[in-house]
Design an enzyme around this catalytic site. Structure first.
Site, PDB file in Angstrom:
ATOM      1  N   GLU A  48      43.175  51.269  44.837  1.00 57.41           N
ATOM      2  CA  GLU A  48      41.896  51.540  44.164  1.00 57.41           C
ATOM      3  C   GLU A  48      40.743  51.808  45.121  1.00 57.41           C
ATOM      4  O   GLU A  48      39.665  51.180  45.020  1.00 57.41           O
ATOM      5  CB  GLU A  48      41.566  50.377  43.226  1.00 57.41           C
ATOM      6  CG  GLU A  48      42.648  50.141  42.176  1.00 57.41           C
ATOM      7  CD  GLU A  48      42.398  48.947  41.272  1.00 57.41           C
ATOM      8  OE1 GLU A  48      43.321  48.576  40.515  1.00 57.41           O
ATOM      9  OE2 GLU A  48      41.283  48.389  41.312  1.00 57.41           O
ATOM     10  N   GLU A 103      51.809  50.283  36.966  1.00 59.12           N
ATOM     11  CA  GLU A 103      51.235  49.131  36.248  1.00 59.12           C
ATOM     12  C   GLU A 103      51.114  49.469  34.761  1.00 59.12           C
ATOM     13  O   GLU A 103      50.115  49.212  34.117  1.00 59.12           O
ATOM     14  CB  GLU A 103      49.858  48.778  36.842  1.00 59.12           C
ATOM     15  CG  GLU A 103      49.886  48.488  38.338  1.00 59.12           C
ATOM     16  CD  GLU A 103      48.556  48.074  38.915  1.00 59.12           C
ATOM     17  OE1 GLU A 103      48.436  48.075  40.151  1.00 59.12           O
ATOM     18  OE2 GLU A 103      47.632  47.730  38.132  1.00 59.12           O
TER      19      GLU A 103
HETATM   20  O1  G3I Z   1      44.782  31.329  40.253  1.00 56.16           O
HETATM   21  C1  G3I Z   1      43.542  31.027  39.641  1.00 56.16           C
HETATM   22  C2  G3I Z   1      43.626  29.646  39.007  1.00 56.16           C
HETATM   23  O2  G3I Z   1      43.758  28.693  40.065  1.00 56.16           O
HETATM   24  C3  G3I Z   1      42.352  29.381  38.239  1.00 56.16           C
HETATM   25  O3  G3I Z   1      42.486  28.146  37.558  1.00 56.16           O
HETATM   26  C4  G3I Z   1      42.180  30.511  37.168  1.00 56.16           C
HETATM   27  C5  G3I Z   1      40.879  30.272  36.422  1.00 56.16           C
HETATM   28  O4  G3I Z   1      40.214  31.411  36.179  1.00 56.16           O
HETATM   29  O5  G3I Z   1      42.105  31.803  37.836  1.00 56.16           O
HETATM   30  C6  G3I Z   1      43.319  32.074  38.521  1.00 56.16           C
HETATM   31  O6  G3I Z   1      43.165  33.282  39.171  1.00 56.16           O
HETATM   32  C7  G3I Z   1      43.273  34.401  38.256  1.00 56.16           C
HETATM   33  C8  G3I Z   1      44.455  35.267  38.734  1.00 56.16           C
HETATM   34  O7  G3I Z   1      44.518  36.482  37.933  1.00 56.16           O
HETATM   35  C9  G3I Z   1      45.781  34.553  38.590  1.00 56.16           C
HETATM   36  O8  G3I Z   1      46.052  34.294  37.263  1.00 56.16           O
HETATM   37  C10 G3I Z   1      41.986  35.204  38.381  1.00 56.16           C
HETATM   38  O9  G3I Z   1      40.927  34.433  37.804  1.00 56.16           O
HETATM   39  C11 G3I Z   1      42.126  36.519  37.590  1.00 56.16           C
HETATM   40  O10 G3I Z   1      40.994  37.353  37.836  1.00 56.16           O
HETATM   41  C12 G3I Z   1      43.370  37.271  38.112  1.00 56.16           C
HETATM   42  O11 G3I Z   1      43.484  38.407  37.300  1.00 56.16           O
HETATM   43  C13 G3I Z   1      44.342  39.401  37.893  1.00 56.16           C
HETATM   44  C14 G3I Z   1      43.491  40.643  38.176  1.00 56.16           C
HETATM   45  O12 G3I Z   1      44.359  41.691  38.681  1.00 56.16           O
HETATM   46  C15 G3I Z   1      42.424  40.321  39.196  1.00 56.16           C
HETATM   47  O13 G3I Z   1      41.917  41.419  39.756  1.00 56.16           O
HETATM   48  C16 G3I Z   1      45.401  39.762  36.839  1.00 56.16           C
HETATM   49  O14 G3I Z   1      46.278  38.637  36.657  1.00 56.16           O
HETATM   50  C17 G3I Z   1      46.227  40.959  37.311  1.00 56.16           C
HETATM   51  O15 G3I Z   1      47.085  41.394  36.258  1.00 56.16           O
HETATM   52  C18 G3I Z   1      45.278  42.107  37.685  1.00 56.16           C
HETATM   53  O16 G3I Z   1      46.058  43.170  38.204  1.00 56.16           O
HETATM   54  C19 G3I Z   1      45.355  44.337  38.622  1.00 56.16           C
HETATM   55  C20 G3I Z   1      46.150  44.953  39.758  1.00 56.16           C
HETATM   56  O17 G3I Z   1      46.302  44.033  40.789  1.00 56.16           O
HETATM   57  C21 G3I Z   1      45.479  46.206  40.249  1.00 56.16           C
HETATM   58  N1  G3I Z   1      45.221  47.142  39.163  1.00 56.16           N
HETATM   59  C22 G3I Z   1      44.563  46.622  37.981  1.00 56.16           C
HETATM   60  C23 G3I Z   1      45.286  45.375  37.501  1.00 56.16           C
HETATM   61  C24 G3I Z   1      44.605  44.847  36.255  1.00 56.16           C
HETATM   62  O18 G3I Z   1      43.297  44.435  36.558  1.00 56.16           O
END
Ligand code: G3I
Length: 375
Positions: free
Chosen positions: A160, A265
């Protein structure tokens, strides 16, 4: 709500009875057609895995993943925020586990992602000094990529890095390292992981303007004599809003550069977004309202059918260009784990994947499988 897959399951169970005696021995495991086997000659079929799945703590996933997928991508555990939390400390626990999972089940692992402006560790987010950013950049790519050289199949080296108009995204990397940082990322990854394929990954690069930016980027890397093996079109689309024409033009345009094309994805959201335009930039969010969460207790048959028809249409296009496409990865295994339940509005119930919250195949799954039965 009719039990949509009974008819399909009976038909396919009969098929398996005819084909695979060994399965019958294991009465306890219900058998379903296997995407990875059915598309074996066409392209890899992958899924993004979360922590529970990587650690095999989800019994249904533990059966479904090795059965259905020939490729896996870590949804979060190889991102810098997780794998490199402080300047001189790396946390390879989950990353090592997904690599071991892949080796155990003979499934190709795609590393996601070495260089991305999001999910950066705090010590990088606050960096002001360009030399510090450069040192982080070099150390991170060298340390992480060299650790898994020969153990993982491929890397999303850069993720990205483009704005919607195809220009370079303004990020700590572009601001501190300059516009050549992407070529340098691939140069470092090539040296640190000579046995892995190297990809550029992004969303909306099927759209003409952003596609032009991605094509210029790939040509720039190639012109620098640096290896890039493929381009990943993320494919976060919505039911009835899939840009089929742009997607086909992109497959042809990217393949013409001599790189592999992947859909990395894939998910088809069934819920509308407040701004109703497609993007995957997680920094954009909105308030919850019941109006924006219309299917909390199940998906109406009409929408289920639209979803199945859209996936069928997509896979017809992928099969038409199977000579150019090396992988199709879903961003998750089942509806319950999808990031689209929490984005852009937290607490919604979305249905974007092929397996439902009980890990049962949905009509979309059978529509896709049926395409190959027609072969
Ligand atoms: O691990 C922490 C946890 O300790 C905490 O309690 C919890 C509370 O909010 O957050 C957890 O982290 C989260 C992480 O996912 C793991 O679940 C983050 O807040 C959350 O923002 C993160 O979201 C991920 C997102 O990328 C972040 O940018 C999504 O799971 C994931 O599916 C998404 O994937 C991205 C690709 O990498 C790139 N392209 C877009 C795609 C969708 O956004």
């Amino acid at each position: 709500m009719i039990r949509y897959n009974l008819k399909y399951q009976l038909f396919f169970s009969l098929l398996i009875l005819l084909n695979t005696n060994s399965v019958i021995g294991q009465q306890s495991i219900p058998q379903t057609a296997s995407l990875k086997s059915i598309f074996k000659k066409d392209f890899l079929i992958g899924a993004a895995l979360n922590t529970k799945q990587i650690e095999d703590k989800d019994p249904k996933s533990a059966v479904l993943i090795p059965q259905q997928f020939s490729a896996i991508t870590p949804e979060n555990c190889m991102k810098a925020e997780v794998i490199h939390p402080t300047w001189d400390m790396y946390n390879f626990d989950l990353a090592d586990k997904i690599v071991a999972y892949g080796q155990k089940h003979h499934i190709k692992v795609n590393g996601h992602t070495l260089i991305w402006h999001s999910q950066l560790p705090a010590f990088v987010r606050n960096m002001q000094n360009a030399d510090s950013v450069k040192q982080f950049f070099n150390n991170h790519i060298n340390t992480v990529a060299s650790r898994y050289d020969g153990k993982i199949f491929s890397w999303d080296v850069v993720n990205e890095a483009l704005e919607e108009d195809g220009t370079l995204r303004k990020s700590i990397y572009s601001q501190k390292l300059g516009e050549n940082y992407i070529v340098e990322a691939f140069r470092l990854a090539q040296a640190a992981s000579p046995k892995s394929e190297l990809y550029y990954n992004d969303y909306n690069i099927e759209q003409p303007t952003k596609r032009a930016g991605a094509i210029a980027l790939i040509k720039k890397i190639q012109a620098a004599g640096v290896r890039i093996d493929g381009v990943g079109i993320q494919g976060h689309w919505r039911v009835n809003h899939i840009p089929f024409k742009d997607i086909e033009e992109s497959i042809i345009a990217f393949a013409a550069l001599g790189v592999k094309v992947m859909f990395t994805e894939l998910d088809l959201g069934v819920l509308s977004n407040p701004w109703d335009k497609d993007a995957a930039d997680v920094s954009q969010t909105a308030q919850y309202s019941e109006k924006m969460n219309p299917y909390p207790n199940g998906l109406p048959d009409s929408v289920q059918t639209q979803l199945a028809n859209n996936y069928e249409e997509l896979f017809k296009l992928f099969l038409k260009h199977k000579d150019k496409i090396s992988r199709v990865t879903f961003w998750g295994v089942s509806d319950g784990q999808s990031w689209l339940n929490g984005w852009p509005i937290r607490g919604r119930t979305n249905y974007p994947l092929l397996f439902d919250r009980n890990f049962d195949p949905k009509p979309a799954f059978y529509k896709i499988v049926a395409l190959k039965q027609k072969d």
